[in-house]
Design an enzyme around this catalytic site. Sequence first.
Site, PDB file in Angstrom:
ATOM      1  N   HIS A  68       0.837  -1.195   0.000  1.00  0.00           N
ATOM      2  CA  HIS A  68       0.000   0.000   0.000  1.00  0.00           C
ATOM      3  C   HIS A  68       0.873   1.245   0.000  1.00  0.00           C
ATOM      4  O   HIS A  68       2.086   1.167   0.176  1.00  0.00           O
ATOM      5  CB  HIS A  68      -0.910   0.006   1.229  1.00  0.00           C
ATOM      6  CG  HIS A  68      -0.140  -0.037   2.504  1.00  0.00           C
ATOM      7  ND1 HIS A  68       0.387  -1.215   3.016  1.00  0.00           N
ATOM      8  CD2 HIS A  68       0.232   0.928   3.369  1.00  0.00           C
ATOM      9  CE1 HIS A  68       1.039  -0.957   4.134  1.00  0.00           C
ATOM     10  NE2 HIS A  68       0.967   0.340   4.376  1.00  0.00           N
ATOM     11  N   ALA A  69       0.210   2.367  -0.171  1.00  0.00           N
ATOM     12  CA  ALA A  69       0.835   3.681  -0.040  1.00  0.00           C
ATOM     13  C   ALA A  69      -0.134   4.565   0.742  1.00  0.00           C
ATOM     14  O   ALA A  69      -1.255   4.158   1.056  1.00  0.00           O
ATOM     15  CB  ALA A  69       1.135   4.276  -1.416  1.00  0.00           C
TER      16      ALA A  69
END
Length: 147
Positions: A68-69
């Site tokens: 994820h970011a």
Amino acid sequence: MSNLNQAMGEGSILINQAANTWQETFELAGLGLVSSNRVTSDYTQQMIEAFEEFGPYMVLTKGVALVHARPSSAVLSTGLSLVTLTQGINFGVERFDPVRVVIGLAALDHDSHIDLMAELADIISSEEKVNSLMAAASEAEVRSILG
């Protein structure tokens, strides 16, 4: 349909994919998020940069990574992708490598995905369910495991 299944739109589940590096697994997870209209293509690079900056904390348990970011303008809606790999890839966490299941997470904000994470924790805390995900031969099998 479970929240996890709802979060995984059409095109978000990729089964028995080949990858040679952790970066390629991020690209596959990003492809699932892009295909299901959860993110723009910019998000994949943001996930790779987050891993490069913060390290392999994204590997949550034996064989499973949650890539994820941060929430950004590249996120169109909160959602998940799931990739199973034909062979495990080392992410740099000796006790959990190799990774065979890569889950992509896109979140619109810092709170909207909390319920999803609780449901996901129930799945990945079960060695039996993780093994079932690794062995799944179809999207329908994955969705059944997810509830």
